[in-house]
Scaffold this motif. Sequence first.
Motif, short mmCIF file in Angstrom:
data_model
loop_
_atom_site.label_atom_id
_atom_site.label_comp_id
_atom_site.label_asym_id
_atom_site.label_seq_id
_atom_site.Cartn_x
_atom_site.Cartn_y
_atom_site.Cartn_z
N MET A 90 36.22 44.91 24.09
CA MET A 90 36.27 43.48 24.41
C MET A 90 36.85 42.67 23.25
O MET A 90 37.73 41.83 23.44
N GLU A 91 36.37 42.94 22.04
CA GLU A 91 36.84 42.21 20.87
C GLU A 91 38.31 42.50 20.58
O GLU A 91 39.09 41.58 20.32
N SER A 92 38.68 43.77 20.61
CA SER A 92 40.05 44.14 20.25
C SER A 92 41.09 43.65 21.27
O SER A 92 42.25 43.47 20.92
N HIS A 93 40.66 43.43 22.52
CA HIS A 93 41.59 42.94 23.54
C HIS A 93 41.48 41.43 23.75
O HIS A 93 42.17 40.86 24.60
N GLY A 94 40.58 40.79 23.00
CA GLY A 94 40.46 39.33 23.07
C GLY A 94 39.69 38.80 24.26
O GLY A 94 39.81 37.61 24.58
N TYR A 95 38.91 39.62 24.92
CA TYR A 95 38.13 39.16 26.06
C TYR A 95 36.82 38.55 25.57
O TYR A 95 36.17 39.08 24.67
N ILE A 96 36.44 37.42 26.18
CA ILE A 96 35.20 36.76 25.78
C ILE A 96 34.21 36.64 26.93
O ILE A 96 33.11 36.11 26.74
N SER A 97 34.59 37.11 28.11
CA SER A 97 33.66 37.06 29.25
C SER A 97 33.86 38.28 30.13
O SER A 97 34.86 38.96 30.04
N ALA A 98 32.87 38.50 30.95
CA ALA A 98 32.89 39.66 31.86
C ALA A 98 32.97 39.15 33.29
O ALA A 98 32.66 37.99 33.55
N PRO A 99 33.40 39.97 34.20
CA PRO A 99 33.77 41.38 34.06
C PRO A 99 35.21 41.54 33.62
O PRO A 99 36.04 40.65 33.81
N VAL A 100 35.49 42.70 33.05
CA VAL A 100 36.85 43.14 32.82
C VAL A 100 36.97 44.47 33.55
O VAL A 100 36.21 45.40 33.28
N THR A 101 37.89 44.53 34.49
CA THR A 101 38.10 45.73 35.29
C THR A 101 39.37 46.41 34.80
O THR A 101 40.41 45.77 34.72
N VAL A 102 39.25 47.68 34.45
CA VAL A 102 40.41 48.45 33.99
C VAL A 102 40.71 49.49 35.06
O VAL A 102 39.87 50.32 35.40
N ILE A 103 41.93 49.41 35.59
CA ILE A 103 42.39 50.36 36.60
C ILE A 103 43.65 51.01 36.04
O ILE A 103 44.70 50.37 35.98
N GLY A 104 43.51 52.26 35.62
CA GLY A 104 44.62 52.92 34.95
C GLY A 104 44.91 52.20 33.65
O GLY A 104 44.04 52.09 32.80
N ASP A 105 46.11 51.64 33.52
CA ASP A 105 46.45 50.90 32.31
C ASP A 105 46.47 49.39 32.55
O ASP A 105 46.86 48.63 31.68
N LYS A 106 46.03 48.95 33.71
CA LYS A 106 45.99 47.53 34.04
C LYS A 106 44.59 46.97 33.79
O LYS A 106 43.60 47.56 34.22
N GLU A 107 44.52 45.84 33.08
CA GLU A 107 43.26 45.19 32.77
C GLU A 107 43.19 43.86 33.51
O GLU A 107 44.12 43.06 33.44
N ILE A 108 42.08 43.65 34.23
CA ILE A 108 41.91 42.43 35.03
C ILE A 108 40.63 41.74 34.59
O ILE A 108 39.54 42.31 34.70
N MET A 109 40.78 40.52 34.09
CA MET A 109 39.61 39.76 33.64
C MET A 109 39.09 38.91 34.78
O MET A 109 39.86 38.30 35.52
N GLY A 110 37.78 38.89 34.92
CA GLY A 110 37.15 38.07 35.95
C GLY A 110 37.07 38.78 37.28
O GLY A 110 37.43 39.94 37.42
N ALA A 111 36.61 38.03 38.27
CA ALA A 111 36.44 38.58 39.62
C ALA A 111 37.68 38.29 40.45
O ALA A 111 37.61 37.69 41.51
N GLU A 112 38.82 38.72 39.96
CA GLU A 112 40.10 38.50 40.63
C GLU A 112 40.33 39.61 41.65
O GLU A 112 41.06 40.57 41.41
N ILE A 113 39.69 39.47 42.80
CA ILE A 113 39.73 40.50 43.83
C ILE A 113 41.16 40.78 44.29
O ILE A 113 41.53 41.93 44.50
N SER A 114 41.98 39.75 44.41
CA SER A 114 43.37 39.96 44.84
C SER A 114 44.13 40.82 43.83
O SER A 114 44.93 41.68 44.22
N GLU A 115 43.90 40.63 42.54
CA GLU A 115 44.55 41.43 41.51
C GLU A 115 44.03 42.87 41.53
O GLU A 115 44.78 43.82 41.32
N ILE A 116 42.75 43.01 41.78
CA ILE A 116 42.14 44.34 41.86
C ILE A 116 42.74 45.09 43.06
O ILE A 116 43.08 46.27 42.96
N LYS A 117 42.90 44.40 44.18
CA LYS A 117 43.49 45.01 45.37
C LYS A 117 44.91 45.48 45.06
O LYS A 117 45.30 46.59 45.42
N LYS A 118 45.69 44.65 44.37
CA LYS A 118 47.07 45.05 44.01
C LYS A 118 47.08 46.27 43.12
O LYS A 118 47.86 47.19 43.33
N ALA A 119 46.20 46.27 42.12
CA ALA A 119 46.16 47.41 41.18
C ALA A 119 45.74 48.70 41.87
O ALA A 119 46.18 49.79 41.49
#
Length: 122
Positions: A90-119
């Motif tokens: 979290m610190e090294s990637h600059g994230y300050i809140s959760a959730p952070v969803t990592v799918i393969g090499d894609k990182e999605i901050m927050g509850a961005e369901i549409s981005e998660i669906k795309k990934a």
Amino acid sequence: MEEDADCSQCYYETKPEPEPEECSQCFYDAAAIKEQEVEAAAEEEKDGKVVIYTMPECGFCRMVMDFLKARGIEFEEVSIPSNKEAQHFMESHGYISAPVTVIGDKEIMGAEISEIKKALGL
């Protein structure tokens, strides 16, 4: 049977021959090839893996996990407060809140369901 008899089943152990460091035919470095195969397998495993970095009592974290569970998608939940590696991530990637969803090499901050669906290709 005599004790001095040559019996490959009783007196000799079969040991695997050590792998050559170089192929005698083409001079490829067998150790480097094996290392590349291990790296490729790790990368392949990472490509399909879903990891969610969460905080306790986080409603958005629960929303993402419920979304994935409802679709039968396996994931790994990593609690940020109880995991040093998660804190470092979290610190090294600059994230300050959760959730952070990592799918393969894609990182999605927050509850961005549409981005998660795309990934996930949904």
